[in-house]
Write an enzyme that holds these catalytic residues in place. Structure first.
Site, PDB file in Angstrom:
ATOM      1  N   GLU A  36      10.105  26.281  35.863  1.00  0.00           N
ATOM      2  CA  GLU A  36      10.731  26.972  35.817  1.00  0.00           C
ATOM      3  C   GLU A  36      10.708  28.991  36.397  1.00  0.00           C
ATOM      4  O   GLU A  36      10.598  29.099  38.134  1.00  0.00           O
ATOM      5  CB  GLU A  36      12.565  27.717  35.453  1.00  0.00           C
ATOM      6  CG  GLU A  36      12.856  26.617  35.223  1.00  0.00           C
ATOM      7  CD  GLU A  36      13.524  25.491  35.940  1.00  0.00           C
ATOM      8  OE1 GLU A  36      13.639  26.180  37.088  1.00  0.00           O
ATOM      9  OE2 GLU A  36      13.995  24.905  35.851  1.00  0.00           O
ATOM     10  N   TYR A 119      19.740  32.515  37.705  1.00  0.00           N
ATOM     11  CA  TYR A 119      19.470  31.067  38.153  1.00  0.00           C
ATOM     12  C   TYR A 119      18.699  30.820  36.167  1.00  0.00           C
ATOM     13  O   TYR A 119      19.296  29.102  36.029  1.00  0.00           O
ATOM     14  CB  TYR A 119      19.071  31.076  38.737  1.00  0.00           C
ATOM     15  CG  TYR A 119      17.917  29.737  39.360  1.00  0.00           C
ATOM     16  CD1 TYR A 119      18.295  27.865  39.481  1.00  0.00           C
ATOM     17  CD2 TYR A 119      16.006  29.744  39.360  1.00  0.00           C
ATOM     18  CE1 TYR A 119      17.684  27.769  39.379  1.00  0.00           C
ATOM     19  CE2 TYR A 119      15.935  29.196  39.292  1.00  0.00           C
ATOM     20  CZ  TYR A 119      16.351  27.542  39.677  1.00  0.00           C
ATOM     21  OH  TYR A 119      15.668  26.571  39.224  1.00  0.00           O
ATOM     22  N   ASP A 137      21.162  27.832  42.875  1.00  0.00           N
ATOM     23  CA  ASP A 137      19.958  28.833  43.251  1.00  0.00           C
ATOM     24  C   ASP A 137      20.101  28.222  44.758  1.00  0.00           C
ATOM     25  O   ASP A 137      20.661  27.495  45.013  1.00  0.00           O
ATOM     26  CB  ASP A 137      18.131  28.027  42.846  1.00  0.00           C
ATOM     27  CG  ASP A 137      18.255  26.199  43.066  1.00  0.00           C
ATOM     28  OD1 ASP A 137      19.185  25.775  43.985  1.00  0.00           O
ATOM     29  OD2 ASP A 137      17.795  25.800  43.158  1.00  0.00           O
TER      30      ASP A 137
END
Ligand code: SF4
Length: 344
Positions: A36, A119, A137
């Site tokens: 991520e 996020y 996002d």
């Protein structure tokens, strides 16, 4: 909008169409976190090889916490936005000292770590721990804006709050991680920024923008941020077939990296006097080599590169042989200069 029907269609499409990506084979929160963070501002295809070598070299939180900073930056070299790597190591140290080396499992705990915002916390907590947090996002914002035909500027907080409410109205009561990944995948493969593939969209029947033929006008994106152009002079300083590198400041852009000495200046004269303050030597006869520019997110460096041959050695500075330069973690912003030296 019938949220059960919506998520059924999306999840079915996701199962049948999702790309095989290495971080989708695992529920290990550490690996998911690495992916991520790498995926922030970087495309999937660019991230994949970096991710694979990174987790082989740093397979655990402890190994990342203990890593030598320069080695860590070397593994990040080319991905850009190096603050991400610094923050990851800071977070790894916090996890080892304050969480007993066990990856924090709640959204709130994740938010306390450097480099993890709403996020990323939502992505990790839903994908690794199946907690109910929706990821909003850029991809998901675009889809939701189109689904609900939101015609306001999506860079404004008020619009984003509105999109968040719309997203929660279709967020399912099961399979949170898959739903989030399904939405992101839809944004990457079908609901593209330009020319979305509406003809193959699994949720087309729900999409108000499609019904109004507004999909190419939504989302509206008006940025106030201007890209700043910075004129710089960069120096290849050579002594006895070795090249001088200096360390960048500990904070700010490209913090702690090695660099070829450079200064912001309007004229060569200014640049030489600024350089002299950093490196006390004679820079009276620099030879112009080439210019190039490097684009960051909010600034552009316009570099003019000069060569200087020192007349006498300099103590207390770091010089590197050509071969050694290849192993130094240099940011991409200096790649052209290194390539120039290696070709000589
Ligand atoms: Fe996006 Fe088109 Fe699907 Fe609407 S129908 S969500 S615009 S791909």
């Amino acid at each position: 909008m019938n949220k059960e029907k919506f998520s059924d269609l999306l999840l079915k499409w996701y199962e049948e169409n999702k790309r095989t990506l290495p971080w989708r084979r695992t529920k290990n929160p550490y690996f998911i976190w690495v992916s991520e963070i790498m995926l922030q501002q970087t495309r999937v295809t660019a991230v994949q090889p970096y991710y694979e070598t990174f987790i082989v070299r740093f397979p655990t939180i402890q190994s990342l916490a203990d890593a030598d900073e320069q080695e860590l930056l070397k593994y990040w070299q080319g991905l850009g936005f190096y603050r991400r790597a610094h923050n990851m190591q800071k977070s790894a140290k916090i996890i080892c000292s304050e969480f007993g080396s066990i990856f924090p499992s709640t959204y709130e705990e994740l938010l306390t770590l450097p480099g993890i915002g709403n996020y990323t916390a939502a992505a990790i907590s839903s994908i690794a721990f199946e907690q109910k947090h929706a990821v909003l996002d850029g991809n998901v914002m675009r889809i939701v804006a189109r689904l609900f035909s939101v015609e306001e500027n999506i860079l404004q907080t008020t619009t984003q709050n509105k999109l968040s409410k719309h997203l929660m109205s279709i967020f399912p009561d099961v399979r949170y991680g898959d739903f989030n990944q399904g939405m992101m995948e839809l944004g990457s493969l079908v609901c593209l920024p330009q020319n979305p593939h509406c003809e193959m969209c699994p949720v087309q029947s729900f999409c108000v923008a499609y019904q109004k033929n507004l999909q190419s006008k939504i989302p509206l994106r008006k940025s106030k941020t201007k890209v700043r152009k910075i004129k710089r002079y960069l120096f290849i300083i050579e002594w006895d077939k070795k090249y001088l590198l200096t360390k960048r400041p500990e904070k700010g852009l490209l913090a702690n990296f090695w660099e070829f000495p450079g200064v912001e200046a309007q004229t060569l004269q200014d640049a030489k006097s600024k350089l002299h303050q950093l490196i006390p030597s004679d820079f009276s006869k620099p030879r112009f080599l080439f210019s190039y520019q490097h684009v960051f997110s909010h600034r552009i460096w316009q570099n003019r590169v000069y060569h200087v041959h020192l007349q006498e050695p300099l103590d207390d500075f770091s010089f590197f042989y050509r071969d050694e330069l290849q192993n130094v973690a240099l940011p991409t912003a200096f790649k052209k200069v290194r390539e120039y030296i290696l070709k000589q």
